[in-house]
Write a protein that holds these residues in place. Structure first.
Motif, PDB file in Angstrom:
ATOM      1  N   SER A  99       7.182  -3.950   5.051  1.00  0.00           N
ATOM      2  CA  SER A  99       6.067  -3.897   4.110  1.00  0.00           C
ATOM      3  C   SER A  99       6.333  -4.788   2.898  1.00  0.00           C
ATOM      4  O   SER A  99       7.470  -4.919   2.437  1.00  0.00           O
ATOM      5  CB  SER A  99       5.864  -2.448   3.640  1.00  0.00           C
ATOM      6  OG  SER A  99       4.963  -2.405   2.552  1.00  0.00           O
ATOM      7  N   HIS A 100       5.265  -5.393   2.390  1.00  0.00           N
ATOM      8  CA  HIS A 100       5.343  -6.181   1.164  1.00  0.00           C
ATOM      9  C   HIS A 100       4.633  -5.478   0.003  1.00  0.00           C
ATOM     10  O   HIS A 100       4.363  -6.098  -1.025  1.00  0.00           O
ATOM     11  CB  HIS A 100       4.728  -7.565   1.384  1.00  0.00           C
ATOM     12  CG  HIS A 100       5.532  -8.435   2.306  1.00  0.00           C
ATOM     13  ND1 HIS A 100       5.339  -8.447   3.667  1.00  0.00           N
ATOM     14  CD2 HIS A 100       6.555  -9.298   2.062  1.00  0.00           C
ATOM     15  CE1 HIS A 100       6.190  -9.295   4.223  1.00  0.00           C
ATOM     16  NE2 HIS A 100       6.937  -9.817   3.280  1.00  0.00           N
ATOM     17  N   ASP A 101       4.330  -4.209   0.188  1.00  0.00           N
ATOM     18  CA  ASP A 101       3.643  -3.456  -0.859  1.00  0.00           C
ATOM     19  C   ASP A 101       4.653  -2.780  -1.786  1.00  0.00           C
ATOM     20  O   ASP A 101       5.692  -2.295  -1.343  1.00  0.00           O
ATOM     21  CB  ASP A 101       2.736  -2.381  -0.240  1.00  0.00           C
ATOM     22  CG  ASP A 101       1.603  -2.979   0.575  1.00  0.00           C
ATOM     23  OD1 ASP A 101       1.187  -4.112   0.249  1.00  0.00           O
ATOM     24  OD2 ASP A 101       1.156  -2.332   1.540  1.00  0.00           O
ATOM     25  N   ASN A 102       4.305  -2.741  -3.058  1.00  0.00           N
ATOM     26  CA  ASN A 102       5.107  -2.022  -4.056  1.00  0.00           C
ATOM     27  C   ASN A 102       6.546  -2.523  -4.133  1.00  0.00           C
ATOM     28  O   ASN A 102       7.498  -1.737  -4.146  1.00  0.00           O
ATOM     29  CB  ASN A 102       5.093  -0.515  -3.770  1.00  0.00           C
ATOM     30  CG  ASN A 102       3.699   0.073  -3.854  1.00  0.00           C
ATOM     31  OD1 ASN A 102       2.941  -0.262  -4.762  1.00  0.00           O
ATOM     32  ND2 ASN A 102       3.357   0.928  -2.907  1.00  0.00           N
ATOM     33  N   ILE A 103       6.721  -3.837  -4.190  1.00  0.00           N
ATOM     34  CA  ILE A 103       8.054  -4.411  -4.378  1.00  0.00           C
ATOM     35  C   ILE A 103       8.342  -4.484  -5.877  1.00  0.00           C
ATOM     36  O   ILE A 103       7.623  -5.167  -6.613  1.00  0.00           O
ATOM     37  CB  ILE A 103       8.149  -5.820  -3.774  1.00  0.00           C
ATOM     38  CG1 ILE A 103       7.909  -5.776  -2.266  1.00  0.00           C
ATOM     39  CG2 ILE A 103       9.519  -6.430  -4.071  1.00  0.00           C
ATOM     40  CD1 ILE A 103       7.939  -7.142  -1.606  1.00  0.00           C
ATOM     41  N   PRO A 104       9.366  -3.804  -6.354  1.00  0.00           N
ATOM     42  CA  PRO A 104       9.681  -3.882  -7.789  1.00  0.00           C
ATOM     43  C   PRO A 104      10.170  -5.281  -8.168  1.00  0.00           C
ATOM     44  O   PRO A 104      10.928  -5.905  -7.422  1.00  0.00           O
ATOM     45  CB  PRO A 104      10.806  -2.852  -7.962  1.00  0.00           C
ATOM     46  CG  PRO A 104      10.774  -2.012  -6.729  1.00  0.00           C
ATOM     47  CD  PRO A 104      10.262  -2.891  -5.637  1.00  0.00           C
TER      48      PRO A 104
END
Length: 309
Positions: free
Chosen positions: A234-239
């Protein structure tokens, strides 16, 4: 692919203009100071020499000239002294011991048992490269998409980083292996390792003082991962963690949450350090033009106002 799993290219100078990576800290160090063709001992000898040494004969003749007034000679001497003082400040962080360690660390076959120290050497080179004005921007990649590096942490040899991220006992094919015992704890330790390396770089940048500010105050350092989750990719919510205010243009001590594309973050950082778009305005279109042009919901174009002062 080398033993650290670093690919040959990490970034771009421009459209399709790839910048090759350098795995050896010592080779990187020599390149920073224009010594790529010299041997190790020659490099150390050159580093001990001052810029003034290369113009010593001409400067001596100039200082002895009757055409210069005493005040002109004083100003010239002050300029030469200032150059040497700056060199000494930089040289504090370039001890013979550290250079020798970098030289030994250039042996790729030794990286497996010395990975973290080699990475610290690379971070030393990054800090001195920025401090010396040799480079304005530097990229370091730790690991790769399918990273087989088996880190040695607290005396324990970990499984390959990619296998740990997928929680399986085999590196490839990564979805068919048996569950990897202790994978979650090893992943936590890898995250801690990355955080400690990030802090190490910040400390190195902060060690260079300019008046009442440090080198870190004049720029910014960004740490992020390629993906958010191993199994799902997933590439979502990468800090994205930033340190340094880029000359007091970025807010610090600030948490920003939002549904933004990474390009928008890079637009913001670019704007903070003075990068302009083709029209001369703040950078708002970093990356592939089709990504920005086809962006319908504002995720990629523009900047993030909450990050800027």
């Amino acid at each position: 692919t080398d033993r650290l799993g670093i690919q040959d290219f990490l970034s771009f100078r421009g459209s399709k203009d790839l910048v090759s990576a350098e795995i050896s800290p010592f080779n990187a160090y020599k390149k920073v100071f224009g010594m790529s063709s010299t041997g190790p001992s020659d490099a150390r000898l050159l580093l001990r020499k001052s810029v003034n040494d290369y113009v010593k004969e001409g400067m001596s003749a100039l200082l002895a000239s009757s055409k210069l007034s005493s005040s002109d000679k004083d100003r010239l001497q002050l300029h030469m002294d200032g150059i040497r003082d700056t060199e000494k400040k930089i040289a504090i962080h370039l001890s013979d011991e550290r250079i020798s360690q970098m030289e030994k660390g250039s042996n790729v076959s030794q990286y497996e048992n010395n990975t973290i120290e080699v990475l610290k050497m690379q971070l030393d080179v990054i800090a001195i490269a920025i401090a010396a004005g040799s480079f304005r921007a530097v990229t370091i990649q730790i690991g790769a998409g399918i990273d087989a590096t088996q880190y040695l942490i607290k005396g324990q040899r970990f499984a390959g980083a990619h296998a740990i991220s997928h929680r399986v006992a085999t590196q490839m094919p990564f979805m068919d292996g048996a569950p990897l015992a202790g994978a979650e704890e090893m992943h936590i330790q890898l995250d801690i390792m990355h955080a400690e390396l990030f802090k190490y770089l910040l400390d190195r940048l902060s060690s260079y003082k300019f008046g009442n500010q440090t080198l870190l105050d004049f720029g910014t350092v960004m740490w992020f991962s390629e993906i958010a989750d191993g199994p799902s990719h997933s590439h979502d919510n990468i800090p994205h963690i930033l340190a340094g205010s880029a000359g007091n243009t970025l807010k610090v001590g600030n948490y920003v949450s939002g549904n933004s594309h990474v390009n928008k973050i890079l637009n913001t950082v670019g704007t903070a350090v003075g990068v302009k778009n083709a029209q001369g305005g703040p950078l708002d279109n970093f990356g592939d033009k089709d990504l920005v042009a086809e962006n319908k919901d504002g995720k990629a174009a523009g900047t993030i106002a909450a990050m800027l002062k």
